[in-house]
Design a protein around this motif. Structure first.
Motif, PDB file in Angstrom:
ATOM      1  N   PHE C 223     -12.993 -46.585  47.556  1.00 26.81           N
ATOM      2  CA  PHE C 223     -11.952 -45.571  47.805  1.00 26.81           C
ATOM      3  C   PHE C 223     -11.794 -44.597  46.640  1.00 26.81           C
ATOM      4  N   ASP C 224     -11.842 -45.106  45.418  1.00 25.32           N
ATOM      5  CA  ASP C 224     -11.628 -44.222  44.267  1.00 25.32           C
ATOM      6  C   ASP C 224     -12.923 -43.817  43.591  1.00 25.32           C
ATOM      7  N   HIS C 225     -14.038 -44.033  44.256  1.00 26.97           N
ATOM      8  CA  HIS C 225     -15.323 -43.733  43.642  1.00 26.97           C
ATOM      9  C   HIS C 225     -15.509 -42.225  43.483  1.00 26.97           C
ATOM     10  N   PRO C 226     -16.132 -41.772  42.369  1.00 27.40           N
ATOM     11  CA  PRO C 226     -16.351 -40.337  42.180  1.00 27.40           C
ATOM     12  C   PRO C 226     -17.285 -39.692  43.204  1.00 27.40           C
ATOM     13  N   MET C 227     -17.957 -40.498  44.062  1.00 26.21           N
ATOM     14  CA  MET C 227     -18.882 -39.886  45.037  1.00 26.21           C
ATOM     15  C   MET C 227     -18.170 -38.920  45.966  1.00 26.21           C
ATOM     16  N   TRP C 228     -16.875 -39.134  46.235  1.00 24.59           N
ATOM     17  CA  TRP C 228     -16.168 -38.286  47.191  1.00 24.59           C
ATOM     18  C   TRP C 228     -16.019 -36.866  46.698  1.00 24.59           C
ATOM     19  N   LYS C 229     -16.060 -36.681  45.369  1.00 25.78           N
ATOM     20  CA  LYS C 229     -15.941 -35.318  44.835  1.00 25.78           C
ATOM     21  C   LYS C 229     -17.124 -34.483  45.310  1.00 25.78           C
ATOM     22  N   MET C 230     -18.327 -35.067  45.179  1.00 26.74           N
ATOM     23  CA  MET C 230     -19.500 -34.313  45.575  1.00 26.74           C
ATOM     24  C   MET C 230     -19.533 -34.091  47.081  1.00 26.74           C
ATOM     25  N   GLU C 231     -19.144 -35.120  47.846  1.00 19.00           N
ATOM     26  CA  GLU C 231     -19.226 -35.004  49.300  1.00 19.00           C
ATOM     27  C   GLU C 231     -18.231 -33.995  49.857  1.00 19.00           C
ATOM     28  N   SER C 232     -17.129 -33.756  49.136  1.00 16.37           N
ATOM     29  CA  SER C 232     -16.108 -32.877  49.714  1.00 16.37           C
ATOM     30  C   SER C 232     -16.137 -31.473  49.142  1.00 16.37           C
ATOM     31  N   GLN C 233     -17.054 -31.216  48.204  1.00 13.34           N
ATOM     32  CA  GLN C 233     -17.054 -29.903  47.548  1.00 13.34           C
ATOM     33  C   GLN C 233     -17.325 -28.753  48.504  1.00 13.34           C
ATOM     34  N   GLY C 234     -18.277 -28.952  49.432  1.00 11.47           N
ATOM     35  CA  GLY C 234     -18.665 -27.851  50.299  1.00 11.47           C
ATOM     36  C   GLY C 234     -17.781 -27.714  51.529  1.00 11.47           C
ATOM     37  N   CYS C 235     -16.986 -28.757  51.815  1.00 12.74           N
ATOM     38  CA  CYS C 235     -16.219 -28.768  53.064  1.00 12.74           C
ATOM     39  C   CYS C 235     -15.230 -27.608  53.110  1.00 12.74           C
ATOM     40  N   LEU C 236     -15.174 -26.924  54.249  1.00 15.38           N
ATOM     41  CA  LEU C 236     -14.262 -25.788  54.377  1.00 15.38           C
ATOM     42  C   LEU C 236     -12.865 -26.223  54.817  1.00 15.38           C
ATOM     43  N   GLY C 237     -12.769 -27.402  55.402  1.00 14.97           N
ATOM     44  CA  GLY C 237     -11.469 -27.824  55.905  1.00 14.97           C
ATOM     45  C   GLY C 237     -11.134 -27.222  57.258  1.00 14.97           C
ATOM     46  N   CYS C 238     -12.152 -26.926  58.075  1.00 13.26           N
ATOM     47  CA  CYS C 238     -11.884 -26.447  59.429  1.00 13.26           C
ATOM     48  C   CYS C 238     -11.790 -27.659  60.354  1.00 13.26           C
ATOM     49  N   GLY C 239     -11.687 -27.454  61.622  1.00 13.30           N
ATOM     50  CA  GLY C 239     -11.536 -28.595  62.534  1.00 13.30           C
ATOM     51  C   GLY C 239     -12.757 -28.864  63.371  1.00 13.30           C
ATOM     52  N   THR C 240     -13.889 -28.239  63.014  1.00 17.45           N
ATOM     53  CA  THR C 240     -15.062 -28.323  63.896  1.00 17.45           C
ATOM     54  C   THR C 240     -15.520 -29.759  64.139  1.00 17.45           C
ATOM     55  N   CYS C 241     -15.703 -30.542  63.056  1.00 13.50           N
ATOM     56  CA  CYS C 241     -16.271 -31.892  63.245  1.00 13.50           C
ATOM     57  C   CYS C 241     -15.345 -32.740  64.103  1.00 13.50           C
ATOM     58  N   THR C 242     -14.039 -32.625  63.893  1.00 11.63           N
ATOM     59  CA  THR C 242     -13.117 -33.481  64.642  1.00 11.63           C
ATOM     60  C   THR C 242     -12.928 -32.995  66.070  1.00 11.63           C
ATOM     61  N   TYR C 243     -12.883 -31.694  66.286  1.00 14.73           N
ATOM     62  CA  TYR C 243     -12.690 -31.207  67.648  1.00 14.73           C
ATOM     63  C   TYR C 243     -13.904 -31.498  68.522  1.00 14.73           C
ATOM     64  N   LEU C 244     -15.090 -31.479  67.924  1.00 13.62           N
ATOM     65  CA  LEU C 244     -16.292 -31.725  68.721  1.00 13.62           C
ATOM     66  C   LEU C 244     -16.681 -33.194  68.735  1.00 13.62           C
ATOM     67  N   CYS C 245     -15.866 -34.063  68.135  1.00 11.44           N
ATOM     68  CA  CYS C 245     -16.188 -35.486  68.081  1.00 11.44           C
ATOM     69  C   CYS C 245     -15.683 -36.180  69.346  1.00 11.44           C
ATOM     70  N   PRO C 246     -16.534 -36.999  70.011  1.00 11.80           N
ATOM     71  CA  PRO C 246     -16.089 -37.671  71.245  1.00 11.80           C
ATOM     72  C   PRO C 246     -15.030 -38.738  71.001  1.00 11.80           C
ATOM     73  N   THR C 247     -14.818 -39.127  69.735  1.00 14.21           N
ATOM     74  CA  THR C 247     -13.837 -40.188  69.514  1.00 14.21           C
ATOM     75  C   THR C 247     -12.543 -39.686  68.904  1.00 14.21           C
ATOM     76  N   CYS C 248     -12.530 -38.490  68.348  1.00 10.58           N
ATOM     77  CA  CYS C 248     -11.321 -38.019  67.679  1.00 10.58           C
ATOM     78  C   CYS C 248     -10.236 -37.674  68.682  1.00 10.58           C
ATOM     79  N   HIS C 249      -9.026 -38.171  68.419  1.00  8.33           N
ATOM     80  CA  HIS C 249      -7.969 -38.083  69.421  1.00  8.33           C
ATOM     81  C   HIS C 249      -6.636 -37.621  68.871  1.00  8.33           C
ATOM     82  N   CYS C 250      -6.598 -37.031  67.665  1.00  5.42           N
ATOM     83  CA  CYS C 250      -5.306 -36.648  67.113  1.00  5.42           C
ATOM     84  C   CYS C 250      -4.738 -35.439  67.821  1.00  5.42           C
ATOM     85  N   PHE C 251      -3.405 -35.400  67.890  1.00  4.88           N
ATOM     86  CA  PHE C 251      -2.792 -34.314  68.640  1.00  4.88           C
ATOM     87  C   PHE C 251      -1.468 -33.893  68.008  1.00  4.88           C
TER      88      PHE C 251
END
Lengths: 148, 325, 346
Positions: C223-251
């Motif tokens: 959870f606190d590993h520094p790997m998340w810094k690299m993985e999240s650097q490019g992310c724009l914070g849009c909703g594309t991955c979650t809206y197009l995901c067949p399992t995502c259900h937040c509303f």
């Protein structure tokens, strides 16, 4: 709800126009028209703002989405703004907003901008008559009807 | 564009990035890196000179990297800037969002990026397993097809009408081209839409925007959309709806366009990132036309001119005023 | 289990027969990609597709879901309930997307409050799945307990073979439906064996992602590993991955009101990737930056879901990989997690 809307469509449509008038010039001009008993069409509803520079373009767009058929914005003549430059700022905003809205397909006749001073009662009445004529020529606002 | 020139630019980018990092002139280099699927690329954040081989440059580099520059970042950052990226950075400096001293703009000459939505329409719904961009063509291969498309037809429309292929202001320029004064833009490409009637225009835009799912990828990809609370998320008061209904979609895009008027650099990132392939380029071009014709303004070409929405002139054109008679 | 077949040319007969009694939803080619829509004209359907842009979860969980509407009645209001949901068949859904339906059922029926809209729709929906003859290189369903011909979450599975569609029932509901359809013919027994072999070959050809079946234990310590810094650097914070995901259900739940006093309460899609998602009324926001939000998505799908429900919250459809604007590939995260945990093991 369906009965009410059926009723509305059978009656003759009367345009509903919202007018944003700046307190110092245009609102006073409208007052003068009233005091002088000058007749003008009853289709406008006035919203008094301290200066046209206060008008957030959201007001105009929200009016259209709420169903108003037309907009009238009226301020002081250039050079006469009570707050010196409010009307210049408003003129730029309105220019860009109007160009964009026309490009996207909103009829230009719905968006009316003018300068009316505190002494121009008769002119205010003319402006209202012209606005109502413009809006009547394009019909009721059905742009943002949600399919409910 | 000739393949060799692009490869040379890529080599120069890597050399310059390495030099800047080794000499300590920058703490971070922001550039593009190879994507995990064909015809894609992603952003790349390099802090060490040994990583510079990750940097690439080709026609799939469609993001506007200016997005990744943050307001209160003390680090010295070198950023690989094609024309629109450099202009975006200059405009953000004009809007006092960025500190010029911390940023090194590495200008590169760009000849345009691919319009992926257009390519996908040509290919159909099939998966692309391999793609090669040559001098004037793209060779696209899939499991059971092999197609060659002319490169010019697949370039983003905004890039074809772009006049600032190199950033007008940069600290380092790669290649020997210098920024030149652009020819007059007649905005001919908008004539077809502008000649339609109001109803037809509205129908066209509603048809395009109907498939918007409100993911806000366009908003997030735009370097000019940096508000901490976007107007759609405001709830005191709630101005406009957040649902994916066409009326709400139309309003969102119209107002977002209005908010970037005079600030948009026509990078086309908003269209490139849209997962539904919506073409927002027409709206971007119209914004460019409005500010050019009304205020003779082009975004991000110098640090002195104030943006049009932040200034006014006594003799602004007011031909749209109502005629009473 | 029943097995029958129908020639590809005759599929519109099948659709017309279904349309006599139920609504039919299926993949339709549109400008933005293939989408699941109601089929009015049987010719509209496009069964020759890799996968839809938006998963068919929008049939079950629409982008705008009306919870109830109301209108003024005298001095009070009259609540207008939703009309009853018509029986529906979704034809041509991929096995990965139908696995997503199972996850929806799990989420919306877990605990004390069961969602009436989604569960009601699930009861009235029959799924006729279409197996994948050509999985994409971005697909990894076999690494998350799925497969291109997985029958677990569909009522009937169709496999294309030469010029025909072979139908195989997987549930009682599916069997009953197959028995009712007159356009089907008896399956050729010789072909059935060939089809089974074809299915196994295609399934084993999909590359398996190492270590994905045990990723939830590996994530526990990271959870606190520094790997998340690299993985999240490019992310724009849009909703594309979650809206197009067949399992995502937040509303999100909103009220909309008209000028005449009528209105409705609607439910729209929301995503944990927006900063406002976790904004609390006090003003505190536990996830203010991109890093915790990117991390949250991975943990929700691969750590919290397995821990709470014993299911992996991902079906391996690969839509997030293809559609991410910055090409942030979730498989890179799998590799990072695998590399880090194998190092610590050693």
């Amino acid at each position: 709800m369906t009965d009410k809307s059926k009723e509305k469509s059978t009656k003759e449509w009367k345009p509903k126009i919202i007018a944003f008038l700046c307190n110092w010039c245009s609102y006073a001009g409208a007052d003068l028209a009233g005091v002088s008993r000058i007749q003008y069409p009853p289709n406008i509803r006035v919203v008094r703002v301290p200066c046209t520079g206060r008008i957030n373009p959201f007001f105009i767009i929200k009016s259209l989405t709420s169903g108003w058929d037309g907009i009238l914005v009226s301020g002081c003549h250039p050079g006469d703004c009570h707050y010196i430059s409010g009307n210049y700022v408003a003129r730029r905003r309105f220019a860009i907003l109007r160009d964009l809205m026309i490009f996207l397909g909103i009829e230009p006749e719905r968006l009316n901008f003018t300068w009316v001073s505190a002494a121009e009662g008769e002119r205010f009445a003319k402006v209202v008559r012209k606005t109502v004529e413009n809006v009547k020529s394009v019909g009721p606002n059905k742009i943002f009807n949600k399919e409910w | 564009m000739v393949r060799k020139i692009i490869d040379d630019i890529e080599k120069s980018i890597r050399e310059i990035a390495k030099k800047l990092l080794e000499e300590g002139k920058v703490d971070l280099i922001i550039g593009y890196t190879k994507g995990s699927i064909p015809l894609r690329s992603g952003p790349c954040f390099i802090t060490d000179a040994s990583q510079t081989d990750m940097l690439v440059w080709n026609q799939s580099c469609d993001l506007n990297l200016a997005k990744y520059l943050a307001k209160n970042d003390d680090r010295k950052i070198g950023i690989i800037s094609k024309g629109c990226v450099g202009r975006a950075i200059v405009h953000l400096i004009v809007e006092k969002q960025l500190n010029k001293e911390n940023i090194t703009i590495i200008g590169i000459p760009c000849e345009g990026v691919l319009n992926r939505a257009k390519i996908m329409i040509e290919i159909g719904d099939k998966e692309i397993t391999e793609a090669n961009i040559e001098d004037n063509k793209i060779i696209i291969k899939g499991k059971d097809f092999d197609k060659t498309l002319p490169l010019q037809d697949s370039i983003n429309q905004l890039c074809i009408t772009c006049h600032y292929k190199i950033p007008p202001i940069s600290d380092i320029i790669i290649g020997d081209k210098k920024p030149e004064k652009p020819p007059k833009d007649d905005f001919k490409d908008l004539n077809e839409i502008e000649s339609k009637s109001s109803n037809d225009k509205m129908e066209y835009f509603k048809k395009e925007l109907n498939r918007c799912i409100r993911c806000y990828a366009c908003r997030e990809a735009c370097p000019m959309c940096y508000c901490t609370l976007c107007f759609v998320d405001q709830n005191k008061p709630v101005w406009f709806g957040k649902s994916a209904d066409i009326s709400d979609n139309f309003i969102f895009h119209m107002i977002r366009a209005f908010h970037v008027a005079g600030r948009c650099v026509s990078c086309g990132a908003c269209s490139s990132v849209c997962p539904m392939g919506i073409d927002l380029n027409f709206i971007t071009r119209k914004l460019e036309k409005i500010v050019k014709e009304r205020f003779d303004f082009e975004t991000g070409i110098n640090l002195e001119t104030p943006p049009p929405m932040g200034a006014y002139k006594f003799d602004d054109k007011q031909e749209f005023m109502m005629e009473e008679d | 289990m029943i097995q029958k077949m129908i020639s590809k040319d005759a599929i519109s007969n099948l659709i017309k027969e279904l349309q006599k009694e139920v609504k039919v939803f299926g993949p339709v080619k549109e400008e933005g990609g293939v989408l699941f829509k109601e089929i009015k004209d049987a010719k509209e359907i496009c069964l020759d597709y890799s996968n839809s842009k938006i998963p068919p979860k929008n049939v079950l969980f629409p982008m705008i879901d009306i919870l109830f509407s109301y209108e003024k009645e005298g001095k009070g209001v009259k609540i207008i309930e939703n009309p009853p949901y018509e029986k529906t068949v979704i034809l041509g859904i991929r096995p990965c997307d139908s696995m997503g339906f199972s996850l929806f059922k799990n989420f919306f029926s877990f605990g004390k409050y069961k969602d009436p809209n989604v569960l009601n729709r699930l009861k009235n929906i029959t799924l006729i799945g279409m197996g994948c003859l050509e999985p994409r290189t971005s697909c990894f369903c076999t690494s998350v307990n799925g497969g291109p011909f997985n029958k677990e979450s569909v009522d009937i599975l169709i496999t294309e073979f030469k010029d025909d569609y072979y139908l195989e029932s997987s549930t009682d509901k599916g069997e009953a439906l197959i028995k009712k359809i007159k356009s089907l013919t008896e399956a050729d027994k010789g072909d059935l064996a060939k089809i089974e072999k074809l299915q196994k070959d295609i399934e084993s050809a999909i590359p398996v992602i190492e270590g994905l079946d045990s990723i939830h234990t590996k994530l526990d310590g990271l959870f606190d590993h520094p790997m998340w810094k690299m993985e999240s650097q490019g992310c724009l914070g849009c909703g594309t991955c979650t809206y197009l995901c067949p399992t995502c259900h937040c509303f999100d739940v909103l009220d909309e009101n008209k000028q005449d006093g009528s209105g409705r309460r609607i439910r729209i899609w929301d995503t944990c990737q927006f900063p406002l998602f976790t904004l609390e009324t006090s003003g505190h926001n536990p996830r203010t930056t991109k890093l915790p939000r990117v991390r949250q998505r991975i943990y929700h799908k691969f750590n919290y879901y397995p821990k709470n429900y014993n299911i992996i919250g991902c079906v391996g459809c690969g839509r997030c990989i293809i559609n991410c604007p910055v090409n942030s590939d979730i498989r890179n995260i799998f590799t990072s997690v695998e590399n880090i945990s194998s190092k610590t093991e050693v």
